[in-house]
Scaffold this motif. Structure first.
Motif, short mmCIF file in Angstrom:
data_model
loop_
_atom_site.label_atom_id
_atom_site.label_comp_id
_atom_site.label_asym_id
_atom_site.label_seq_id
_atom_site.Cartn_x
_atom_site.Cartn_y
_atom_site.Cartn_z
N GLY A 55 0.83 -1.20 0.00
CA GLY A 55 0.00 0.00 0.00
C GLY A 55 0.87 1.26 0.00
N ALA A 56 0.23 2.42 0.07
CA ALA A 56 0.96 3.69 0.09
C ALA A 56 1.83 3.78 1.33
CB ALA A 56 -0.04 4.85 0.03
N GLN A 57 1.28 3.30 2.42
CA GLN A 57 2.00 3.35 3.70
C GLN A 57 2.37 1.92 4.11
OE1 GLN A 57 0.91 6.55 5.87
NE2 GLN A 57 3.05 6.30 6.50
N ALA A 58 3.64 1.68 4.32
CA ALA A 58 4.05 0.33 4.70
C ALA A 58 3.47 -0.01 6.07
CB ALA A 58 5.55 0.23 4.75
N VAL A 59 3.02 -1.26 6.19
CA VAL A 59 2.50 -1.72 7.48
C VAL A 59 3.51 -2.70 8.07
CG1 VAL A 59 0.61 -2.90 8.66
CG2 VAL A 59 0.13 -1.46 6.66
N ILE A 60 3.90 -2.42 9.32
CA ILE A 60 4.89 -3.27 9.98
C ILE A 60 4.21 -3.99 11.13
CG2 ILE A 60 7.01 -3.25 11.35
CD1 ILE A 60 7.82 -0.79 9.65
N THR A 61 4.35 -5.35 11.13
CA THR A 61 3.73 -6.10 12.22
C THR A 61 4.75 -7.03 12.86
OG1 THR A 61 2.81 -7.45 10.46
CG2 THR A 61 1.25 -6.15 11.74
N ASP A 62 4.54 -7.27 14.11
CA ASP A 62 5.39 -8.18 14.88
C ASP A 62 5.07 -9.62 14.49
OD1 ASP A 62 7.00 -9.35 16.81
OD2 ASP A 62 5.36 -9.37 18.28
N GLY A 63 6.09 -10.45 14.46
CA GLY A 63 5.86 -11.89 14.33
C GLY A 63 5.94 -12.39 12.90
N PRO A 64 5.85 -13.69 12.76
CA PRO A 64 5.96 -14.32 11.44
C PRO A 64 4.70 -14.10 10.61
CG PRO A 64 5.48 -15.97 13.09
CD PRO A 64 5.62 -14.67 13.82
N PHE A 65 4.70 -14.60 9.37
CA PHE A 65 3.57 -14.42 8.45
C PHE A 65 2.26 -14.83 9.08
CE2 PHE A 65 6.67 -14.46 4.91
CZ PHE A 65 6.27 -13.26 4.34
N SER A 66 2.25 -16.04 9.59
CA SER A 66 1.00 -16.56 10.13
C SER A 66 1.36 -17.58 11.19
CB SER A 66 0.18 -17.21 9.02
OG SER A 66 0.96 -18.22 8.42
N GLU A 67 0.37 -18.00 11.90
CA GLU A 67 0.63 -18.95 12.97
C GLU A 67 0.72 -20.37 12.42
OE1 GLU A 67 1.43 -18.05 16.09
OE2 GLU A 67 1.32 -16.02 15.28
N THR A 68 1.56 -20.57 11.41
CA THR A 68 1.72 -21.93 10.90
C THR A 68 2.53 -22.73 11.90
OG1 THR A 68 3.60 -21.11 9.68
CG2 THR A 68 1.58 -21.46 8.44
N LYS A 69 2.33 -24.03 11.86
CA LYS A 69 3.00 -24.90 12.80
C LYS A 69 4.51 -24.95 12.52
CE LYS A 69 2.05 -29.43 13.87
NZ LYS A 69 2.98 -29.72 14.94
N GLU A 70 4.85 -25.08 11.24
CA GLU A 70 6.27 -25.22 10.90
C GLU A 70 6.85 -23.88 10.47
OE1 GLU A 70 6.91 -28.31 8.09
OE2 GLU A 70 6.64 -29.84 9.64
N TYR A 71 8.13 -23.68 10.73
CA TYR A 71 8.76 -22.46 10.24
C TYR A 71 10.21 -22.74 9.88
CZ TYR A 71 10.77 -22.10 14.88
OH TYR A 71 11.45 -22.37 16.02
N LEU A 72 10.76 -21.85 9.07
CA LEU A 72 12.12 -22.02 8.57
C LEU A 72 13.14 -21.78 9.67
CD1 LEU A 72 13.72 -22.42 5.92
CD2 LEU A 72 13.71 -19.94 5.65
N GLY A 73 14.03 -22.72 9.86
CA GLY A 73 15.05 -22.56 10.89
C GLY A 73 16.42 -22.24 10.32
N GLY A 74 16.68 -22.71 9.12
CA GLY A 74 17.98 -22.45 8.49
C GLY A 74 17.97 -23.05 7.10
N PHE A 75 19.01 -22.78 6.34
CA PHE A 75 18.99 -23.27 4.97
C PHE A 75 20.39 -23.31 4.36
CE2 PHE A 75 18.65 -18.73 4.97
CZ PHE A 75 19.53 -18.34 3.97
N TRP A 76 20.50 -24.06 3.29
CA TRP A 76 21.69 -24.03 2.43
C TRP A 76 21.22 -23.72 1.01
CZ3 TRP A 76 20.91 -28.16 5.88
CH2 TRP A 76 21.89 -28.34 6.86
N VAL A 77 22.07 -23.06 0.26
CA VAL A 77 21.86 -22.95 -1.18
C VAL A 77 23.06 -23.64 -1.83
CG1 VAL A 77 21.57 -21.42 -3.17
CG2 VAL A 77 20.64 -20.76 -0.93
N ILE A 78 22.76 -24.64 -2.65
CA ILE A 78 23.86 -25.40 -3.26
C ILE A 78 23.68 -25.47 -4.78
CG2 ILE A 78 24.26 -26.86 -1.23
CD1 ILE A 78 22.78 -29.10 -3.11
N LYS A 79 24.76 -25.85 -5.45
CA LYS A 79 24.69 -26.12 -6.89
C LYS A 79 24.68 -27.63 -7.07
CE LYS A 79 28.38 -23.61 -7.57
NZ LYS A 79 29.54 -22.93 -8.14
N ALA A 80 23.86 -28.11 -7.99
CA ALA A 80 23.83 -29.56 -8.27
C ALA A 80 23.46 -29.76 -9.72
CB ALA A 80 22.81 -30.25 -7.37
N ALA A 81 23.94 -30.87 -10.29
CA ALA A 81 23.66 -31.16 -11.71
C ALA A 81 22.20 -31.51 -11.91
CB ALA A 81 24.54 -32.30 -12.20
#
Lengths: 416, 119
Positions: free
Chosen positions: B63-89
């Motif tokens: 929107g015209a004015q950014a809205v900032i909220t506390d917390g994650p997107f939604s109260e989903t059970k699972e959430y991202l804890g960490g990650f790798w980015v790799i190259k593979a064939a």
């Protein structure tokens, strides 16, 4: 010159489909393009073959025609892309898809069979099990999505969507188009065989629908297993699975009578198919000579013992129990325990059999209730048997099997 | 070579909080060894572990004015804890790295290809 009906052409096409599409996918690296080009080639065949007669090598004819159609498609695409390209950046490309595709056609003479690559892609563990089955029937079996939808009783758009999604995942996720490396081969091959056996079993005892047996699915599963066996002749589990299917299919003519499923011990053995039995027994002997049989080979051997007996009472139950003893070592599962217990009951009586199956965690598996019901009937516990038959009837949607179970249930309640 | 995101999802903040120091040390050591292996194989692109989900903030700038909220997107059970980015064939290679990564961090790993042409 013989004239050909569209039906005959479609039969040739169906038989060649797996080989053709597999080669086209390898050469052009695109499943959709391969399928579309093959569809174009079929249209041309339907237009020209009825007048000109079947070409001397229909498969080769279709391969060349489809490859040319693929090149036409690439050329059209690249012209469109090129125009788009000029309009935006005006940078010439060094990549020449038309020349590359033409070079691909040159190589057609020396290709190995690509169907093996294709079946490992279709049965990749990153695809959902029902998707593996559908994709295998579509690409290797040449069934239309409408036919697959009908076989598995889902609406055609659902099946078409499932196939489209699977092909997209193969492309975007980078599911490889190759035979797995030796270290992975046994595990991945087991996945392929599971898909083929699933197709066969769905045909042999349709989980629902009007036809108790889907002969088209059984035939397709056997045909594909033969293909895999030709391509991997040293993998004995493939031989075992083929033998298992043949020895099961051999009993098909005696399996349903008047819309009612006929249990093995009541079947008219004179109507079993001797050629399939001979071939199956030969394959089982080939496996046993080599030793260390896997689960499919042992199950085939069990079926060989059944098909060896001229009458049901002649069955060598001792041999069958011994084979189940080996099966439970290489492939332990409650279902193996159940089948073993049924054989033990033939040797040691129904009380022993019942004690073996009573606590198996198979409440949702209708053959468990059938086995319990049969044993309870033999133990003169008609009320318990009737309750178990009721539960089994509830759990199966196959009409011929329901008819058999209702007949058995009536017999325990109303003994003559 | 394609690039793949190998992400580790946690079931709940409690699941992470309840890990003993001893277990945590072991996982760190295992993940360290895995990271070294990925680097030595030349398929490393990037990797990171994320702070707790409590630290997340959502910004909506549509929107015209950014809205900032506390917390994650939604109260989903699972959430991202960490990650790798790799190259593979291909996916098989990526799945094999994911298997090793999953064993190292003792969690399930999701494998997703990045968009775009293969290099």
């Amino acid at each position: 010159m013989q004239s050909m009906a569209a039906r005959d052409i479609e039969q040739v096409f169906r038989a060649e489909h797996g080989r053709l599409v597999a080669t086209l996918i390898r050469r052009f690296g695109d499943i959709d393009l391969a399928e579309e080009a093959l569809g174009d080639a079929l249209v041309t065949a339907l237009q020209t073959w009825p007048d000109q007669g079947l070409p001397p090598n229909p498969g080769g004819w279709l391969q060349t025609a489809a490859a040319n159609k693929a090149i036409d498609r690439i050329r059209r695409e690249s012209t469109r892309d090129a125009r788009h390209h000029e309009a935006t950046v005006m940078t010439p490309t060094t990549h020449d898809p038309v020349a590359e595709a033409a070079a691909a056609v040159e190589e057609f003479g020396v290709i190995a069979d690509d169907r093996l690559r294709l079946i490992f892609t279709c049965c990749h563990p990153a695809l959902a099990p029902e998707t593996r089955v559908a994709l295998t029937l579509r690409l290797l079996g040449g069934l239309t999505s409408a036919e697959i939808a009908q076989a598995f009783l889902v609406p055609e758009p659902t099946m078409a969507q499932r196939l489209t999604r699977a092909k997209r995942k193969i492309r975007t996720a980078g599911i490889p188009y190759r035979v797995p490396q030796a270290a992975d081969l046994p595990r991945r091959l087991a996945g392929v065989l599971a898909v083929l056996y699933l197709i066969f079993n769905e045909g042999y005892l349709a989980s629902s629908g009007d036809d108790p047996v889907r002969d088209d699915l059984c035939a397709e599963a056997i045909r594909l297993t033969r293909v895999v066996r030709t391509l991997l002749p040293d993998e004995l589990e493939v031989t075992g699975l083929l033998a298992l299917m043949l020895l099961t299919q051999a009993r098909r003519p005696a399996r349903v009578a008047g819309g009612v499923l006929v249990p093995l011990d009541e079947q008219d053995r004179s109507s079993w198919e001797p050629e399939l039995i001979v071939e199956g027994h030969g394959l089982v002997r080939e496996c046993l000579r080599r030793g260390h049989p896997g689960p499919y080979q042992i199950q085939a051997a069990i079926n060989a013992v059944h098909t060896d007996a001229p009458t049901a009472p002649d069955t060598d139950w001792g041999q069958i129990v011994a084979l189940y003893d080996r099966l439970r070592v290489v492939h332990p599962s409650p279902i193996v325990e159940l089948n073993r217990a049924v054989a033990v009951a033939e040797l040691d009586g129904p009380a022993v059999g019942l004690a073996l199956i009573q606590d198996l965690p198979l409440d949702g598996y209708h053959p468990w209730h059938v086995a319990r019901a049969d044993l309870l009937r033999r133990l003169d516990r008609p009320d318990d048997a009737a309750a178990a038959y009721d539960r089994a009837i509830e759990l199966t949607d196959n009409r011929a099997e329901q008819a058999l179970l209702r007949r058995k249930r009536l017999a325990v309640q109303d003994p003559r | 070579m394609k690039q793949y995101l190998l992400s580790v999802h946690h079931e709940s903040p409690e699941e992470v909080a309840n890990v003993s120091d001893e277990d945590m040390q072991r996982m760190f050591a295992q993940v360290d060894a895995f990271n070294t292996e990925v680097r030595q194989a030349g398929v490393w692109v990037f990797a990171g572990g994320l702070e707790d989900i409590d630290s997340a903030t959502v910004v909506d700038g549509r929107g015209a004015q950014a809205v900032i909220t506390d917390g994650p997107f939604s109260e989903t059970k699972e959430y991202l804890g960490g990650f790798w980015v790799i190259k593979a064939a291909d996916l098989d290679e990526a799945l094999e790295w994911a298997r090793k990564g999953s064993a190292a961090c003792e969690g399930r790993v999701e494998v997703r290809p990045f968009q775009g042409e293969a290099e």
